[in-house]
Design an enzyme around this catalytic site. Structure first.
Site, PDB file in Angstrom:
ATOM      1  CB  SER A   1      -0.916   0.013   1.224  1.00 35.26           C
ATOM      2  OG  SER A   1      -1.712  -1.137   1.226  1.00 35.26           O
TER       3      SER A   1
ATOM      4  CG  ASP B   1     -14.777  -0.515  -0.345  1.00 34.05           C
ATOM      5  OD1 ASP B   1     -14.893  -1.609  -0.957  1.00 34.05           O
ATOM      6  OD2 ASP B   1     -14.003  -0.361   0.623  1.00 34.05           O
TER       7      ASP B   1
ATOM      8  CG  ASP C   1     -10.046  -3.420   1.299  1.00 28.67           C
ATOM      9  OD1 ASP C   1      -8.912  -3.582   1.798  1.00 28.67           O
ATOM     10  OD2 ASP C   1     -10.538  -2.308   1.060  1.00 28.67           O
TER      11      ASP C   1
ATOM     12  CG  HIS D   1     -12.847   1.325   3.450  1.00 31.76           C
ATOM     13  ND1 HIS D   1     -12.237   0.295   2.764  1.00 31.76           N
ATOM     14  CD2 HIS D   1     -12.082   1.555   4.543  1.00 31.76           C
ATOM     15  CE1 HIS D   1     -11.151  -0.075   3.398  1.00 31.76           C
ATOM     16  NE2 HIS D   1     -11.027   0.667   4.498  1.00 31.76           N
TER      17      HIS D   1
ATOM     18  CB  CYS E   1     -10.043   2.154   0.608  1.00 32.71           C
ATOM     19  SG  CYS E   1     -11.323   1.397  -0.398  1.00 32.71           S
TER      20      CYS E   1
END
Lengths: 681, 386
Positions: free
Chosen positions: A330, A354, A369, A380, A393
């Site tokens: 990430s 999401d 996710d 989310h 996310c």
């Protein structure tokens, strides 16, 4: 008897004797003549030959090795020094009973079987008669004393000084500095004639790190001298001398106090920390843990020590993790998000819904996710780019990445140095992988699939980056687009060093049209660290708990991004040989990139950091605090910026107290780079 | 002799008494041969001069050597006071004692430098009895052959050989081949001067030539074989057995015609020449004074040898002649073996260069020999050849 007397004829006998004496005299003269001929042959006919042999006997042209350049850190601490050591040498020809002598020595000092073995090997090699062969390197004062007292019992044994490299910080800077060790056969063969000449008196050469990169600067120029030696090879007098030119003293950007903090902060984890000064690209810290003691290599590492270092498949102490690629996970999200903004695939307001997973159109497979894998589940909800960054996310980036396409991702991210080695003087750094259609076709002989893009948009799949690359990209983000090239060398002999940029087509700035995008990304990354818990579901920064909440007194803001990289596979030999719990080795790698201060009205970011913690599992809670510790140490302890004082009057710097405080702070900032120039004499 | 000749003789002897007698008397009274004396003085002076450089100006060593030489001269003069007939009378007794002492050495001798040839009796300085044989053997052989017909018959050759070989064998048992060889040669010299038939001489030489390969194959010790091999090619083992001779040749050759100058011999001062004070001192001389320096030394030696030959020729009886001739030839052999070894003309045999090399024992033996020569020269019985 009387008859016999009468038989004697004295005159005849006298004549016989005279005759014999005459013949003997002839023989004497003949032999002297032969001797004379031999002498004429030696002294007249072959005079030139023997005269040059005599000079060859006594005159020896020998190299005088230059003193290797010293290496300092940014604050002037000595990182690599030259220390005199005392070696125990033996002239074989002067020792009557070698075994007896060695036995006697081993009663005086500790002499391992290995050392005796190595000595025996050295004796086997071709060498000049009466040359001294080292038995033992680095004698302690105590050992020297004990040997000296017994010197009379040890003819042919001598203690001789030699200058060798010494690394006072031992393991702390091992990977970044590298080490020197004895020149090996391959290196010798690789020298051209001029280099071989220049290394004529040198035993050691830089093998890794800075020692290797700047070998040419550090080594210096060999000197020569013509000496007269006696039959035992002892120098009786010097006849001619050309002094060697010592190697250049180098000052690095490296800050050994920061190295120590990073080392400490990693605790018992294996991992890497790279810190870069965004304004210059200078590498402030470059720690790979565990390290090793580079001093071991200088005088020849023992087999036991070496095998201990290379057989440790889990800790791999010789392996430099700072320049080895791992999935960045990430930590790439801010960069991809910025690309989305720049290329118009999203904007600051666009919100997606999401559900906790992503599906390609017409494909049943769900990309879950990953961030929420272990959490309560669900998505989310409504998520814009900012929230997608501070909450990390995945679904948002699956969607964004899919729409951008791998070509856009590749082109935009390559401006930050992914997939390339941006470093100016770390040639050994690996380039990682910034995947592209062309790359996949070339290396795997497969076309690019849309699913590959989706994995790449969260920094997994084919994407690999080194901690050095992550720190570089973070520094560029801290600069809001100004590209800097990481580098180690700050000054040569006290003169600031500005290297020429290589002509490799790297753009000087990241192409972002609207500077508000930079502000937006910085804000989002600052939220990762500072956005607190609230009533809104999943509305806090992922690192808030571990950084801002853990230090409520934090006087500056820090921009960051966490990452947790899936461990791809574990080598079978590690699984079998290790006594480490295998479940630990399956844990995710924890990553964190950060810079600080962020969003500061007057002070630009001073440091960008990338932290990689092997099997650290949680990016924000394990790697985050390491980054925080390093940035704290640099801003607060080393630069000594007093943020609280600066904020007394944040709007106007005109007030007396604020102006003085600010001036003091900026002075410290500028002097920290300025003093590089005149530290060493 | 006729009556006239007899008268002439009387008149001449009266004349002789008038003039040469006074001339003769100065030296005859002190029993010194001035020519030999001067020759030896020059040699010893030159030796000390070279030794001073070879030892790097170590005055203590030079002074000690000078003292030894002074002692040698004193010993020579003292020995010269005794009539040569005294030595002749006592030769058998001396020989018997010397052989007995050699036997004693085999029992209680002390080993030095690999040879068990030293006698270290309480109250006496330690010495090598084998050295004494270098003049006692020729003395007894001369004693034996002087009263036998010349050329010697087979029986006499046998006994003379026995006289020579018994002590030589004892010395071989002491593991001192060099001295044994010199002792043997001193006896053989007497035989040769006594007129040993050429036929026998050549037969002997031929036998030695034929026997030497057998000696080399079956009897020679490894270090002796090594010396022979390195004599033919020193570079077989340039840092071991060949080292001495290679370095010595380099020193001599690099001296050239005029030498490098006194004290400038790099080969010796940097210790490349082994044994530069003793066996290899000629290399120091040749390096520093060149060919001319060696020629000067050879000239001095030749002078002494020539004087020895004259003394032998003028001796009044056959004992004196044989002894003087043998001593002179032994002296020559000594220096030639050394010079041949140092220049590479001969294999390495550890013998010092007479009167130049450092060392006491050899000097003592040499001066005893010269003392005998002076005795032969200065104790004459009125020109009668008997």
């Amino acid at each position: 008897m009387a008859g016999k007397w009468q038989l004697k004829d004295h005159e005849k006998e006298r004549a016989l004797f005279a005759n014999r004496l005459f013949v003997a005299s002839g023989v004497v003269v003949f032999l002297f003549a032969a001797l004379l001929l031999k002498l004429i042959d030696l002294q007249v006919t072959q005079y030139d030959y023997f005269a040059s042999r005599a000079d060859g006997n006594r005159l020896h042209s020998q190299f005088v090795p230059p003193a290797r350049g010293l290496i300092y850190d940014r604050s002037g601490s000595l990182l690599a020094d030259n220390q005199p050591i005392f070696n125990l040498n033996i002239v074989r020809e002067r020792v009557e009973d070698l075994d007896q002598t060695l036995d006697l020595i081993s009663t005086l000092i500790a002499l391992s079987a290995e050392e005796r073995e190595q000595f025996a090997q050295r004796l086997q090699r071709r060498r000049v008669p009466f040359s001294s062969v080292p038995l033992r390197f680095v004698l302690s004062e105590d050992e020297k004393a004990r040997l000296s007292v017994n010197a009379y019992r040890l003819p042919g044994v001598s203690i001789e000084p030699q200058f060798v490299r010494s690394y006072p910080s031992a393991a702390l800077n091992a990977h970044a500095l590298g080490y020197v060790s004895e020149i090996n056969r391959d290196e010798l063969d690789g020298f051209d004639d001029q280099t071989r000449e220049n290394y004529g008196g040198t035993n050691h050469i830089g093998k890794t790190g800075v020692e290797r990169t700047y070998e040419d600067l550090l080594h210096g120029q060999v000197g020569y001298e013509v000496v007269e030696k006696n039959n035992r090879g002892q120098v009786m007098r010097r006849l001619e001398r050309t002094d060697p030119v010592a190697g250049r003293n180098l000052t690095l950007y490296l800050e050994s106090r920061l190295q120590a903090v990073a080392h400490e902060a990693l605790g018992d984890f294996r991992g890497a920390v790279v810190a870069i000064e965004p304004s210059t690209g200078g590498i402030l810290a470059m720690v790979s843990k565990p390290g090793f003691d580079p001093n071991l290599f200088v005088t020849g590492i023992s087999n036991a020590d070496y095998s201990r270092l290379v057989t440790d498949n889990v800790n791999t102490p010789l392996f430099d993790r700072t320049v080895n690629p791992y999935p960045p996970a990430s930590t790439v999200k801010p960069f991809i998000g910025l690309g989305g903004l720049q290329l118009g695939f999203t904007d600051q307001e666009t919100v997606i819904q999401d559900p906790g997973y992503f599906r390609l159109p017409g494909v049943r497979y769900r990309w879950g996710d990953y961030t929420l894998r272990t959490a309560i589940g669900g998505g989310h909800g409504e998520t814009n780019l900012q929230r997608a960054i501070f909450q990390s996310c995945d679904t948002f980036f699956y969607d964004l990445g899919y729409r951008m396409g791998i070509d856009n991702i590749h082109d935009f991210l390559s401006q930050f140095g992914f997939g390339q080695n941006f470093a100016l003087d770390i040639a050994y750094a690996r380039t990682g992988v910034l995947p592209s259609r062309e790359w996949k076709q070339r290396t795997r002989n497969e076309p690019w699939y849309p699913g590959d893009t989706i994995n790449s948009s969260i920094g997994q799949g084919y994407m690999w980056a080194t901690p050095l690359q992550l720190a570089t990209a973070t520094a560029i983000a801290a600069n809001k687009g100004k590209v800097v090239r990481p580098r180690m060398l700050a000054a040569i002999d006290g003169e600031p060093y500005e290297p020429a940029l290589p002509d490799d087509g790297v753009s000087a700035t990241v192409q972002v049209a609207d500077s508000d995008h930079w502000r937006y990304i910085e804000e989002s990354m600052t939220m990762v660290v500072h956005r607190p818990y609230s009533d809104v579901f999943r509305d806090y920064g992922t690192a808030y708990e571990a950084i801002a909440r853990a230090d409520r007194q934090m006087s500056y803001k820090m921009a960051g991004k966490s990452g947790s990289a899936q461990v791809v596979s574990i080598a079978q030999d590690i699984l079998q040989s290790s006594d480490i719990d295998i479940s630990d080795l399956n844990k995710d790698h924890a990553l964190f990139v950060a810079y600080g201060p962020a969003q500061h009205p007057s002070i630009a970011p001073q440091i960008a950091v990338a932290v990689f913690v092997e099997n650290g599992q949680h990016g924000s809670s394990v790697a985050g605090p390491v980054a925080k510790a390093v940035i704290d140490a640099y801003l607060l302890d080393i630069l000594q910026i007093d943020f609280a004082a600066l904020e007394v009057d944040p709007d106007a710097l005109l007030s007396d107290a604020g102006a003085t405080e600010f001036a003091a702070a900026t002075n410290r900032l500028s002097s920290s780079t300025e003093h590089l120039g005149h530290r060493h004499d | 002799m006729s009556a006239a000749a007899g008268r002439d003789f009387v008149r001449q002897s009266q004349l002789d008494l008038a003039q040469p007698r006074r001339l003769r008397s100065v030296w005859q009274v002190v029993h010194i041969d001035p020519v030999l004396f001067v020759g030896l003085l020059l040699l010893c002076g030159f030796g000390l001069f070279v030794l001073n450089s070879a030892t790097g100006g170590d005055f203590a060593i030079v002074r000690r050597q000078a003292a030894i030489m002074g002692g040698g001269f004193a010993l020579m003069v003292v020995l010269a006071q005794f009539d040569i007939q005294f030595y002749r009378r006592w030769a058998p007794t001396a020989y018997g004692c010397a052989v007995a002492v050699l036997g004693l050495v085999l029992l209680v001798g002390v080993e030095k430098n690999g040879a068990r040839s030293w006698l270290d009796l309480p109250g006496l300085p330690s010495f090598q009895p084998s050295e004494l044989l270098k003049f006692i053997v020729p003395m007894l052989v001369a004693w034996y052959l002087a009263s036998r017909p010349m050329p010697p018959r087979f029986k006499h050759i046998f006994w003379a050989g026995l006289i020579t070989l018994v002590p030589a064998a004892l010395i071989v048992l002491q593991n001192d081949m060099g001295t044994a060889l010199m002792v043997t040669m001193s006896g053989i010299f007497v035989l040769l001067l006594a007129g040993l038939r050429w036929r026998l001489v050549f037969t002997g030489v031929l036998a030695a030539v034929v026997a030497s390969p057998a000696w080399y194959l079956f009897l020679a010790q490894p270090h002796q074989k090594n010396r022979i091999l390195t004599f033919f090619d020193p570079y077989l083992d340039p840092t071991g057995a060949g080292y001495n001779i290679i370095q010595s040749q380099i020193a001599i050759g690099s001296g050239g015609l005029y030498g490098k100058g006194y004290g400038n011999g790099a080969q010796s001062h940097l210790d490349f020449i082994p044994e530069s004070h003793t066996d290899f001192i000629l290399a120091v001389l040749a390096e520093e004074f060149g060919l001319l320096g060696v020629l000067l030394l050879i000239a001095l030696y030749l002078f002494v040898i020539a004087r020895g030959a004259v003394i032998a020729l003028n001796a009044t009886d056959m004992f004196g002649r044989l002894l003087a001739g043998s001593l002179t030839l032994t002296f020559f052999l000594y220096l030639f073996v050394n010079m041949g070894m140092v220049t590479g003309l001969l294999p390495v045999i550890g013998l010092p260069l007479p009167l130049i090399s450092r060392g006491g024992t050899a000097v003592g033996t040499l001066f005893i020999g010269f003392g005998l020569l002076m005795s032969i020269q200065t104790h004459k019985r009125g020109g009668n050849s008997r």
